[in-house]
Design a protein around this motif. Structure first.
Motif, PDB file in Angstrom:
ATOM      1  N   LYS A   1      11.916   6.437   5.793  1.00  0.00           N
ATOM      2  CA  LYS A   1      11.226   6.977   6.964  1.00  0.00           C
ATOM      3  C   LYS A   1       9.763   6.544   7.021  1.00  0.00           C
ATOM      4  O   LYS A   1       8.968   7.173   7.702  1.00  0.00           O
ATOM      5  CB  LYS A   1      11.325   8.499   6.960  1.00  0.00           C
ATOM      6  CG  LYS A   1      12.742   8.997   7.093  1.00  0.00           C
ATOM      7  CD  LYS A   1      12.777  10.497   7.169  1.00  0.00           C
ATOM      8  CE  LYS A   1      14.191  10.943   7.381  1.00  0.00           C
ATOM      9  NZ  LYS A   1      14.327  11.908   8.423  1.00  0.00           N
ATOM     10  N   ARG A   2       9.425   5.494   6.322  1.00  0.00           N
ATOM     11  CA  ARG A   2       8.016   5.114   6.228  1.00  0.00           C
ATOM     12  C   ARG A   2       7.406   4.811   7.585  1.00  0.00           C
ATOM     13  O   ARG A   2       6.221   5.009   7.802  1.00  0.00           O
ATOM     14  CB  ARG A   2       7.824   3.974   5.243  1.00  0.00           C
ATOM     15  CG  ARG A   2       7.975   2.586   5.763  1.00  0.00           C
ATOM     16  CD  ARG A   2       7.646   1.614   4.665  1.00  0.00           C
ATOM     17  NE  ARG A   2       6.337   1.080   4.887  1.00  0.00           N
ATOM     18  CZ  ARG A   2       6.082  -0.196   5.029  1.00  0.00           C
ATOM     19  NH1 ARG A   2       7.035  -1.078   4.928  1.00  0.00           N
ATOM     20  NH2 ARG A   2       4.866  -0.606   5.248  1.00  0.00           N
ATOM     21  N   GLU A   3       8.214   4.384   8.524  1.00  0.00           N
ATOM     22  CA  GLU A   3       7.694   4.094   9.869  1.00  0.00           C
ATOM     23  C   GLU A   3       7.240   5.369  10.582  1.00  0.00           C
ATOM     24  O   GLU A   3       6.416   5.310  11.491  1.00  0.00           O
ATOM     25  CB  GLU A   3       8.755   3.371  10.705  1.00  0.00           C
ATOM     26  CG  GLU A   3       9.156   2.009  10.165  1.00  0.00           C
ATOM     27  CD  GLU A   3       7.988   1.035  10.047  1.00  0.00           C
ATOM     28  OE1 GLU A   3       7.099   1.041  10.926  1.00  0.00           O
ATOM     29  OE2 GLU A   3       7.961   0.276   9.059  1.00  0.00           O
ATOM     30  N   SER A   4       7.760   6.523  10.151  1.00  0.00           N
ATOM     31  CA  SER A   4       7.380   7.780  10.807  1.00  0.00           C
ATOM     32  C   SER A   4       6.065   8.347  10.254  1.00  0.00           C
ATOM     33  O   SER A   4       5.518   9.284  10.821  1.00  0.00           O
ATOM     34  CB  SER A   4       8.494   8.824  10.664  1.00  0.00           C
ATOM     35  OG  SER A   4       8.593   9.258   9.329  1.00  0.00           O
ATOM     36  N   TYR A   5       5.571   7.772   9.151  1.00  0.00           N
ATOM     37  CA  TYR A   5       4.301   8.246   8.589  1.00  0.00           C
ATOM     38  C   TYR A   5       3.143   7.787   9.467  1.00  0.00           C
ATOM     39  O   TYR A   5       3.025   6.619   9.806  1.00  0.00           O
ATOM     40  CB  TYR A   5       4.111   7.732   7.159  1.00  0.00           C
ATOM     41  CG  TYR A   5       2.723   8.010   6.634  1.00  0.00           C
ATOM     42  CD1 TYR A   5       2.294   9.309   6.415  1.00  0.00           C
ATOM     43  CD2 TYR A   5       1.833   6.977   6.399  1.00  0.00           C
ATOM     44  CE1 TYR A   5       1.012   9.581   5.966  1.00  0.00           C
ATOM     45  CE2 TYR A   5       0.554   7.231   5.950  1.00  0.00           C
ATOM     46  CZ  TYR A   5       0.146   8.528   5.738  1.00  0.00           C
ATOM     47  OH  TYR A   5      -1.119   8.786   5.306  1.00  0.00           O
TER      48      TYR A   5
ATOM     49  N   GLU B   1       0.834  -1.206   0.000  1.00  0.00           N
ATOM     50  CA  GLU B   1       0.000   0.000   0.000  1.00  0.00           C
ATOM     51  C   GLU B   1       0.869   1.256   0.000  1.00  0.00           C
ATOM     52  O   GLU B   1       0.570   2.234  -0.693  1.00  0.00           O
ATOM     53  CB  GLU B   1      -0.928   0.008   1.216  1.00  0.00           C
ATOM     54  CG  GLU B   1      -2.004  -1.047   1.172  1.00  0.00           C
ATOM     55  CD  GLU B   1      -2.756  -1.159   2.489  1.00  0.00           C
ATOM     56  OE1 GLU B   1      -3.945  -1.527   2.446  1.00  0.00           O
ATOM     57  OE2 GLU B   1      -2.176  -0.874   3.559  1.00  0.00           O
ATOM     58  N   PHE B   2       1.944   1.212   0.773  1.00  0.00           N
ATOM     59  CA  PHE B   2       2.854   2.342   0.846  1.00  0.00           C
ATOM     60  C   PHE B   2       3.486   2.601  -0.521  1.00  0.00           C
ATOM     61  O   PHE B   2       3.520   3.731  -1.000  1.00  0.00           O
ATOM     62  CB  PHE B   2       3.941   2.074   1.895  1.00  0.00           C
ATOM     63  CG  PHE B   2       4.861   3.228   2.125  1.00  0.00           C
ATOM     64  CD1 PHE B   2       4.503   4.258   2.978  1.00  0.00           C
ATOM     65  CD2 PHE B   2       6.095   3.279   1.502  1.00  0.00           C
ATOM     66  CE1 PHE B   2       5.357   5.335   3.196  1.00  0.00           C
ATOM     67  CE2 PHE B   2       6.955   4.348   1.707  1.00  0.00           C
ATOM     68  CZ  PHE B   2       6.586   5.372   2.566  1.00  0.00           C
ATOM     69  N   ASN B   3       3.965   1.547  -1.178  1.00  0.00           N
ATOM     70  CA  ASN B   3       4.583   1.687  -2.496  1.00  0.00           C
ATOM     71  C   ASN B   3       3.577   2.172  -3.540  1.00  0.00           C
ATOM     72  O   ASN B   3       3.924   2.965  -4.416  1.00  0.00           O
ATOM     73  CB  ASN B   3       5.229   0.383  -2.934  1.00  0.00           C
ATOM     74  CG  ASN B   3       6.480   0.067  -2.133  1.00  0.00           C
ATOM     75  OD1 ASN B   3       7.137   0.964  -1.620  1.00  0.00           O
ATOM     76  ND2 ASN B   3       6.800  -1.197  -2.009  1.00  0.00           N
TER      77      ASN B   3
ATOM     78  N   SER C   1       3.743   5.605  -5.705  1.00  0.00           N
ATOM     79  CA  SER C   1       3.579   5.594  -7.158  1.00  0.00           C
ATOM     80  C   SER C   1       2.475   6.555  -7.605  1.00  0.00           C
ATOM     81  O   SER C   1       2.641   7.300  -8.570  1.00  0.00           O
ATOM     82  CB  SER C   1       3.274   4.173  -7.622  1.00  0.00           C
ATOM     83  OG  SER C   1       3.128   4.125  -9.005  1.00  0.00           O
ATOM     84  N   LEU C   2       1.354   6.547  -6.892  1.00  0.00           N
ATOM     85  CA  LEU C   2       0.230   7.425  -7.248  1.00  0.00           C
ATOM     86  C   LEU C   2       0.573   8.908  -7.089  1.00  0.00           C
ATOM     87  O   LEU C   2       0.028   9.753  -7.788  1.00  0.00           O
ATOM     88  CB  LEU C   2      -0.987   7.106  -6.378  1.00  0.00           C
ATOM     89  CG  LEU C   2      -1.724   5.817  -6.707  1.00  0.00           C
ATOM     90  CD1 LEU C   2      -2.781   5.535  -5.642  1.00  0.00           C
ATOM     91  CD2 LEU C   2      -2.356   5.897  -8.078  1.00  0.00           C
TER      92      LEU C   2
END
Length: 174
Positions: free
Chosen positions: A45-49, A5-7, A11-12
């Motif tokens: 840093k995806r964990e900080s989102y 979902e993150f990827n 992309s979007l």
């Protein structure tokens, strides 16, 4: 948010992000570099989102900091950068850039890439298609890192001018 979902969200949001960054720097090559660095930073840093926050807003904030860092390195006046930072939301309207415009630029870029000599096309493919770093390309070609950086800069500028010329010519015909 799962990694998939993150990827997908990255992309979007890539094109609106590119349009935003381009509106800041007015240089497509630089904008692409900043977007690439932004996406890599976001991935690290995806964990900080925090999912309750706007993903696009989070991504644009990262891009602003990447752009500001670049400007600091290049010595661009801080007041101008602060203005961009403070007015980012009003400066960018993704709806103004139509899907057909993206398609026209993509066709122009593909045409311009096809006109490059084999060595330059190979450089572009190595970096943008296979994702090799400049140092890897230099080693593979038995060239200096400086040579690769300068050559890539020149080829990207050549492509930028070629795309602009083609788009301008098509607009004049319309």
């Amino acid at each position: 948010m799962t990694e998939q979902e993150f990827n997908e969200a990255l992309s979007l949001n890539r094109r609106p992000l590119l349009a935003y960054v381009y509106s800041c720097c007015q240089n497509l090559s630089l904008a692409e570099d900043i977007v690439q660095e932004t996406l890599m930073t976001a991935h690290r840093k995806r964990e900080s989102y925090e999912e309750q926050a706007s993903f696009r807003g989070w991504l644009f904030a990262i891009a602003r900091f990447v752009w500001l860092r670049h400007c600091e390195k290049k010595g661009i006046h801080a007041r101008a950068m602060q203005y961009l930072h403070d007015h980012a939301e009003t400066l960018f309207t993704p709806e103004l850039y139509e899907e057909e415009d993206w398609k026209a630029e993509k066709r122009a870029l593909q045409d311009c890439v096809s006109k490059l000599n084999a060595e330059d096309r190979s450089l572009i493919d190595s970096h943008f298609v296979t994702g090799q770093k400049y140092a890897q390309i230099a080693k593979q070609l038995n060239r200096s890192l400086s040579w690769v950086k300068v050559r890539m800069y020149r080829v990207r500028e050549l492509l930028r001018r070629c795309v602009q010329t083609q788009i301008s010519a098509k607009e004049k015909l319309a």
